[in-house]
Design a protein around this motif. Structure first.
Motif, PDB file in Angstrom:
ATOM      1  N   SER A 144      35.109  50.618  33.863  1.00  0.00           N
ATOM      2  CA  SER A 144      33.923  51.244  34.456  1.00  0.00           C
ATOM      3  C   SER A 144      33.614  50.725  35.846  1.00  0.00           C
ATOM      4  O   SER A 144      32.904  51.380  36.614  1.00  0.00           O
ATOM      5  CB  SER A 144      32.713  51.031  33.540  1.00  0.00           C
ATOM      6  N   ASP A 145      34.136  49.556  36.218  1.00  0.00           N
ATOM      7  CA  ASP A 145      33.874  48.986  37.539  1.00  0.00           C
ATOM      8  C   ASP A 145      34.982  49.266  38.540  1.00  0.00           C
ATOM      9  O   ASP A 145      34.730  49.313  39.754  1.00  0.00           O
ATOM     10  CB  ASP A 145      33.682  47.472  37.437  1.00  0.00           C
ATOM     11  N   LEU A 146      36.220  49.429  38.081  1.00  0.00           N
ATOM     12  CA  LEU A 146      37.366  49.444  38.988  1.00  0.00           C
ATOM     13  C   LEU A 146      38.095  50.778  39.072  1.00  0.00           C
ATOM     14  O   LEU A 146      39.082  50.893  39.801  1.00  0.00           O
ATOM     15  CB  LEU A 146      38.370  48.353  38.584  1.00  0.00           C
ATOM     16  N   LYS A 147      37.621  51.804  38.385  1.00  0.00           N
ATOM     17  CA  LYS A 147      38.349  53.069  38.318  1.00  0.00           C
ATOM     18  C   LYS A 147      38.050  54.020  39.468  1.00  0.00           C
ATOM     19  O   LYS A 147      38.684  55.069  39.578  1.00  0.00           O
ATOM     20  CB  LYS A 147      38.024  53.771  37.005  1.00  0.00           C
ATOM     21  N   TRP A 148      37.136  53.662  40.346  1.00  0.00           N
ATOM     22  CA  TRP A 148      36.619  54.642  41.300  1.00  0.00           C
ATOM     23  C   TRP A 148      37.497  54.872  42.513  1.00  0.00           C
ATOM     24  O   TRP A 148      37.619  55.988  43.006  1.00  0.00           O
ATOM     25  CB  TRP A 148      35.208  54.213  41.744  1.00  0.00           C
ATOM     26  N   ILE A 149      38.100  53.834  43.035  1.00  0.00           N
ATOM     27  CA  ILE A 149      38.896  53.959  44.265  1.00  0.00           C
ATOM     28  C   ILE A 149      40.157  53.125  44.143  1.00  0.00           C
ATOM     29  O   ILE A 149      40.278  52.265  43.253  1.00  0.00           O
ATOM     30  CB  ILE A 149      38.109  53.491  45.511  1.00  0.00           C
ATOM     31  N   ASN A 150      41.098  53.365  45.048  1.00  0.00           N
ATOM     32  CA  ASN A 150      42.259  52.489  45.198  1.00  0.00           C
ATOM     33  C   ASN A 150      41.918  51.430  46.235  1.00  0.00           C
ATOM     34  O   ASN A 150      41.649  51.748  47.391  1.00  0.00           O
ATOM     35  CB  ASN A 150      43.484  53.280  45.627  1.00  0.00           C
ATOM     36  N   GLY A 151      41.897  50.174  45.811  1.00  0.00           N
ATOM     37  CA  GLY A 151      41.486  49.085  46.677  1.00  0.00           C
ATOM     38  C   GLY A 151      42.615  48.531  47.524  1.00  0.00           C
ATOM     39  O   GLY A 151      43.741  49.042  47.542  1.00  0.00           O
ATOM     40  N   PHE A 152      42.314  47.443  48.201  1.00  0.00           N
ATOM     41  CA  PHE A 152      43.288  46.837  49.114  1.00  0.00           C
ATOM     42  C   PHE A 152      44.576  46.421  48.398  1.00  0.00           C
ATOM     43  O   PHE A 152      45.669  46.570  48.945  1.00  0.00           O
ATOM     44  CB  PHE A 152      42.671  45.621  49.800  1.00  0.00           C
ATOM     45  N   ILE A 153      44.464  45.887  47.183  1.00  0.00           N
ATOM     46  CA  ILE A 153      45.658  45.434  46.471  1.00  0.00           C
ATOM     47  C   ILE A 153      46.587  46.601  46.184  1.00  0.00           C
ATOM     48  O   ILE A 153      47.811  46.503  46.338  1.00  0.00           O
ATOM     49  CB  ILE A 153      45.265  44.709  45.170  1.00  0.00           C
ATOM     50  N   HIS A 154      46.018  47.726  45.767  1.00  0.00           N
ATOM     51  CA  HIS A 154      46.833  48.914  45.496  1.00  0.00           C
ATOM     52  C   HIS A 154      47.554  49.369  46.765  1.00  0.00           C
ATOM     53  O   HIS A 154      48.754  49.694  46.720  1.00  0.00           O
ATOM     54  CB  HIS A 154      45.928  50.033  44.968  1.00  0.00           C
ATOM     55  N   ILE A 155      46.838  49.402  47.868  1.00  0.00           N
ATOM     56  CA  ILE A 155      47.445  49.843  49.131  1.00  0.00           C
ATOM     57  C   ILE A 155      48.539  48.874  49.565  1.00  0.00           C
ATOM     58  O   ILE A 155      49.622  49.284  50.006  1.00  0.00           O
ATOM     59  CB  ILE A 155      46.370  49.975  50.219  1.00  0.00           C
ATOM     60  N   LEU A 156      48.273  47.582  49.434  1.00  0.00           N
ATOM     61  CA  LEU A 156      49.274  46.578  49.800  1.00  0.00           C
ATOM     62  C   LEU A 156      50.535  46.723  48.957  1.00  0.00           C
ATOM     63  O   LEU A 156      51.655  46.572  49.463  1.00  0.00           O
ATOM     64  CB  LEU A 156      48.701  45.170  49.616  1.00  0.00           C
ATOM     65  N   GLY A 157      50.356  46.992  47.659  1.00  0.00           N
ATOM     66  CA  GLY A 157      51.496  47.085  46.762  1.00  0.00           C
ATOM     67  C   GLY A 157      52.438  48.221  47.095  1.00  0.00           C
ATOM     68  O   GLY A 157      53.637  48.163  46.771  1.00  0.00           O
ATOM     69  N   THR A 158      51.923  49.255  47.749  1.00  0.00           N
ATOM     70  CA  THR A 158      52.766  50.410  48.090  1.00  0.00           C
ATOM     71  C   THR A 158      53.198  50.428  49.549  1.00  0.00           C
ATOM     72  O   THR A 158      54.234  51.017  49.877  1.00  0.00           O
ATOM     73  CB  THR A 158      52.018  51.725  47.777  1.00  0.00           C
ATOM     74  N   GLU A 159      52.421  49.781  50.435  1.00  0.00           N
ATOM     75  CA  GLU A 159      52.717  49.899  51.860  1.00  0.00           C
ATOM     76  C   GLU A 159      52.732  48.573  52.619  1.00  0.00           C
ATOM     77  O   GLU A 159      53.162  48.537  53.775  1.00  0.00           O
ATOM     78  CB  GLU A 159      51.702  50.827  52.526  1.00  0.00           C
ATOM     79  N   GLY A 160      52.247  47.500  52.024  1.00  0.00           N
ATOM     80  CA  GLY A 160      52.204  46.211  52.709  1.00  0.00           C
ATOM     81  C   GLY A 160      53.554  45.517  52.697  1.00  0.00           C
ATOM     82  O   GLY A 160      54.530  46.004  52.121  1.00  0.00           O
ATOM     83  N   THR A 161      53.605  44.360  53.335  1.00  0.00           N
ATOM     84  CA  THR A 161      54.824  43.558  53.401  1.00  0.00           C
ATOM     85  C   THR A 161      54.690  42.355  52.480  1.00  0.00           C
ATOM     86  O   THR A 161      53.735  41.584  52.592  1.00  0.00           O
ATOM     87  CB  THR A 161      55.077  43.061  54.836  1.00  0.00           C
TER      88      THR A 161
END
Length: 305
Positions: A144-161
């Motif tokens: 209920s707290d974390l389902k709303w958006i894709n946060g920094f960790i999600h973005i890093l996991g797909t596009e970060g180094t």
């Protein structure tokens, strides 16, 4: 004995803008450091400019355009979120909070409305801080707290180094991230974000290595200057429960919300039908990383979280 709540709406009305700003617009923690983009109703492209001018000979009178100005056109998506709560003053009677009722018998009643709003703003800030880092619409779809958006960790996991190597301590992971940061990040003021547990471990390592002859930074607010560098190690509640270390420059991380209309709400009113006080809070939140190639992360393979 009646519970005097006559001042409740007045406090909220007088402080509405401040209350909204304190949780929806700016808040604390990571959001006090990174870029803030307002005016986002739902989705918008972030407005960050990466300017690279080219030096040329000024000996002649000619004009030759050279250099790049790159506007990050990454989409920042926000989610509309709300909190609805209900309070019945009669439930305070005979409970641990009965003192709140008794206090109101004196000339200076306890500011119950401020007690509620201060506590609610503090809790919302904690939840938003964790959401902007750990939010994931897929893997946390039932949270209920974390389902709303894709946060920094999600973005890093797909596009970060990801920093190369295996890191078994917070100290090693921090060094791994620091050494992998591009020069452009270091020039713009690098910060390395860690969980409170990793920060404690790192600080103990600093003690064991007797590195306190270096400027320790602002330890009171969870910062430490990495010895031999200009990079700050920053304790971040949003990374609590993770083994992740993240490095970049603060303005590369963007938090988006509205902040320019009546979409953000913080209302308290008395419901005649239900004979209860009701609280409604509404806002939108979203994040994006302007230049993912400028963000580096590492996992601590063994840690006590």
């Amino acid at each position: 004995m009646a519970y005097n709540v006559s001042a409740l709406p007045a406090y909220v009305q007088e402080n509405h803008d401040l209350l909204v700003k304190n949780f929806a617009l700016v808040g604390n923690g990571t959001r006090s450091r990174i870029s803030i983009q307002t005016g986002i109703k739902q989705d918008a492209y972030i407005n960050l400019l990466n300017l690279t001018p080219t030096l040329q000979s000024g000996a002649g009178c000619n004009f030759t355009a050279a250099g790049d100005a790159v506007l990050s056109n990454r989409l920042l998506e926000t989610a509309q979120i709300k909190v609805n709560m209900e309070f019945c003053e009669k439930t305070l009677l005979g409970k641990y909070a009965e003192y709140l009722v008794k206090v109101n018998a004196v000339d200076n009643p306890f500011p119950f409305e401020q007690y509620i709003t201060d506590a609610l703003v503090a809790e919302l800030n904690k939840k938003i801080e964790k959401l902007i880092w750990q939010g994931d619409k897929t893997s946390h779809s039932t949270d209920s707290d974390l389902k709303w958006i894709n946060g920094f960790i999600h973005i890093l996991g797909t596009e970060g180094t990801q920093a190369t190597g295996t890191f078994t301590t917070a100290y090693d992971a921090i060094l791994g991230v620091y050494n992998a940061l591009p020069e452009e990040v270091l020039e713009q003021g690098a910060e390395i974000y860690v969980s409170p547990a990793a920060f404690r471990e790192f600080m103990q390592t600093m003690v064991s290595k007797n590195y306190f002859n270096y400027n320790p930074g602002n330890q009171e607010f969870g910062e430490f200057l990495l010895p031999g560098s200009d990079a700050k190690i920053v304790r971040t509640q949003g990374l609590s429960g993770t083994h992740l270390v993240v490095g970049s420059y603060p303005k590369n991380f963007v938090y988006g919300t509205d902040g320019e209309s009546d979409e953000e709400k913080f209302d308290i009113w008395f419901s005649q039908d239900n004979r209860t006080w009701r609280v409604a809070v509404e806002w939108n939140s979203g994040v994006q990383i302007a230049f993912p190639e400028m963000a580096v992360y590492a996992h601590i393979t063994t840690s006590q979280e």
